[in-house]
Write a protein that holds these residues in place. Structure first.
Motif, PDB file in Angstrom:
ATOM      1  N   ASN A  77       0.827  -1.213   0.000  1.00  0.00           N
ATOM      2  CA  ASN A  77       0.000   0.000   0.000  1.00  0.00           C
ATOM      3  C   ASN A  77       0.860   1.261   0.000  1.00  0.00           C
ATOM      4  N   ASN A  78       1.945   1.268   0.780  1.00  0.00           N
ATOM      5  CA  ASN A  78       2.845   2.426   0.783  1.00  0.00           C
ATOM      6  C   ASN A  78       3.457   2.658  -0.593  1.00  0.00           C
ATOM      7  N   LEU A  79       3.897   1.585  -1.225  1.00  0.00           N
ATOM      8  CA  LEU A  79       4.549   1.721  -2.537  1.00  0.00           C
ATOM      9  C   LEU A  79       3.542   2.057  -3.638  1.00  0.00           C
ATOM     10  N   ILE A  80       2.317   1.564  -3.508  1.00  0.00           N
ATOM     11  CA  ILE A  80       1.266   1.944  -4.468  1.00  0.00           C
ATOM     12  C   ILE A  80       0.978   3.437  -4.339  1.00  0.00           C
ATOM     13  N   MET A  81       0.907   3.916  -3.109  1.00  0.00           N
ATOM     14  CA  MET A  81       0.686   5.343  -2.889  1.00  0.00           C
ATOM     15  C   MET A  81       1.840   6.154  -3.507  1.00  0.00           C
ATOM     16  N   LEU A  82       3.059   5.658  -3.344  1.00  0.00           N
ATOM     17  CA  LEU A  82       4.222   6.318  -3.934  1.00  0.00           C
ATOM     18  C   LEU A  82       4.120   6.323  -5.462  1.00  0.00           C
ATOM     19  N   GLN A  83       3.717   5.191  -6.046  1.00  0.00           N
ATOM     20  CA  GLN A  83       3.567   5.108  -7.509  1.00  0.00           C
ATOM     21  C   GLN A  83       2.489   6.066  -7.995  1.00  0.00           C
ATOM     22  N   GLN A  84       1.408   6.209  -7.248  1.00  0.00           N
ATOM     23  CA  GLN A  84       0.357   7.162  -7.623  1.00  0.00           C
ATOM     24  C   GLN A  84       0.892   8.595  -7.603  1.00  0.00           C
ATOM     25  N   CYS A  85       1.739   8.890  -6.632  1.00  0.00           N
ATOM     26  CA  CYS A  85       2.363  10.220  -6.590  1.00  0.00           C
ATOM     27  C   CYS A  85       3.298  10.410  -7.773  1.00  0.00           C
ATOM     28  N   PHE A  86       4.030   9.360  -8.133  1.00  0.00           N
ATOM     29  CA  PHE A  86       4.906   9.433  -9.309  1.00  0.00           C
ATOM     30  C   PHE A  86       4.087   9.767 -10.547  1.00  0.00           C
ATOM     31  N   THR A  87       2.957   9.089 -10.700  1.00  0.00           N
ATOM     32  CA  THR A  87       2.095   9.320 -11.863  1.00  0.00           C
ATOM     33  C   THR A  87       1.574  10.750 -11.860  1.00  0.00           C
ATOM     34  N   LYS A  88       1.114  11.212 -10.715  1.00  0.00           N
ATOM     35  CA  LYS A  88       0.574  12.570 -10.600  1.00  0.00           C
ATOM     36  C   LYS A  88       1.645  13.618 -10.903  1.00  0.00           C
ATOM     37  N   LEU A  89       2.880  13.349 -10.461  1.00  0.00           N
ATOM     38  CA  LEU A  89       3.980  14.300 -10.671  1.00  0.00           C
ATOM     39  C   LEU A  89       4.667  14.118 -12.029  1.00  0.00           C
ATOM     40  N   LYS A  90       4.209  13.129 -12.798  1.00  0.00           N
ATOM     41  CA  LYS A  90       4.781  12.808 -14.102  1.00  0.00           C
ATOM     42  C   LYS A  90       6.240  12.350 -14.002  1.00  0.00           C
ATOM     43  N   ILE A  91       6.480  11.514 -13.018  1.00  0.00           N
ATOM     44  CA  ILE A  91       7.794  10.893 -12.840  1.00  0.00           C
ATOM     45  C   ILE A  91       7.755   9.579 -13.606  1.00  0.00           C
ATOM     46  N   ASN A  92       8.646   9.447 -14.566  1.00  0.00           N
ATOM     47  CA  ASN A  92       8.640   8.288 -15.461  1.00  0.00           C
ATOM     48  C   ASN A  92       9.419   7.126 -14.851  1.00  0.00           C
ATOM     49  N   LYS A  93       8.851   6.524 -13.843  1.00  0.00           N
ATOM     50  CA  LYS A  93       9.501   5.370 -13.218  1.00  0.00           C
ATOM     51  C   LYS A  93       8.429   4.430 -12.723  1.00  0.00           C
ATOM     52  N   SER A  94       8.569   3.189 -13.092  1.00  0.00           N
ATOM     53  CA  SER A  94       7.672   2.162 -12.597  1.00  0.00           C
ATOM     54  C   SER A  94       8.358   1.507 -11.392  1.00  0.00           C
ATOM     55  N   ILE A  95       7.693   1.528 -10.283  1.00  0.00           N
ATOM     56  CA  ILE A  95       8.265   0.972  -9.056  1.00  0.00           C
ATOM     57  C   ILE A  95       8.066  -0.550  -9.054  1.00  0.00           C
TER      58      ILE A  95
END
Length: 191
Positions: A77-95
């Motif tokens: 859940n923590n890492l999914i939340m982090l991935q959602q933030c990456f998507t929102k911030l347009k960070i091109n990295k798949s965790i």
């Protein structure tokens, strides 16, 4: 930092600087005012959420981060939340969530190196008045610290209360006594 100013980084074996695990841990501990001892402790995702919050204040809802847990589902859940933030911030990295939560050194070390590259590329200065410990509500970032807190909480909540029941001189039968008497054959109802 505005969303359009996010600097994405690509990490390959040929282009990335190599930091020792101790250098990565020292960097994390300095940034987060913590005491992370092992790279494997980063598998919870909590430290990454806090580091992203330093780069992009309030991009991660730290109240939703599970700090005190040893369950993979909470790490996921923590890492999914982090991935959602990456998507929102347009960070091109798949965790690689399901690799990280296993807590293996190599997977966590590789992601920590990428995150350090990303952090260095995007860090300008610590936000004014930022206190990493207060921001995470004094929650621990390591599994060992979380286990100690959990143990102390369960020890206080599970301490049995001993009470002595004394029988009065006039004994009143309990509900079980007539049932036991019937089972022994006494007081059988007549048919």
């Amino acid at each position: 930092m505005a969303l359009s100013q996010v600097i994405n980084v690509i990490s390959t074996n040929n282009t990335k600087p190599t930091w020792s695990r101790q250098a990565i841990l020292t960097w994390c501990n300095k940034c987060l005012n913590s005491d992370i001892q092992k790279i494997e402790d980063l598998c919870t995702g909590a430290a990454y959420c806090c580091l992203l919050d330093i780069l992009f204040p309030d991009s991660v809802n730290l109240r939703k981060v599970k700090f005190i847990s040893n369950q993979e589902i909470d790490y996921i859940n923590n890492l999914i939340m982090l991935q959602q933030c990456f998507t929102k911030l347009k960070i091109n990295k798949s965790i690689p969530i399901y690799k990280l939560v296993k807590g293996k050194f190599q997977d966590n070390y590789e992601f920590a190196i990428w995150f350090r590259l990303f952090y260095d590329a995007n860090f300008t200065k610590m936000p004014d008045g930022y206190n990493a410990t207060e921001k995470r509500n004094n929650q621990p970032l390591t599994k060992e610290q979380a286990q100690k807190i959990r143990r102390s909480r369960t020890a206080t909540t599970l301490t049995p209360k001993l009470s002595v029941r004394r029988r009065s001189r006039t004994h009143e039968p309990t509900i079980e006594e007539p049932v036991l008497a019937i089972a022994r054959g006494a007081n059988r109802p007549h048919i």
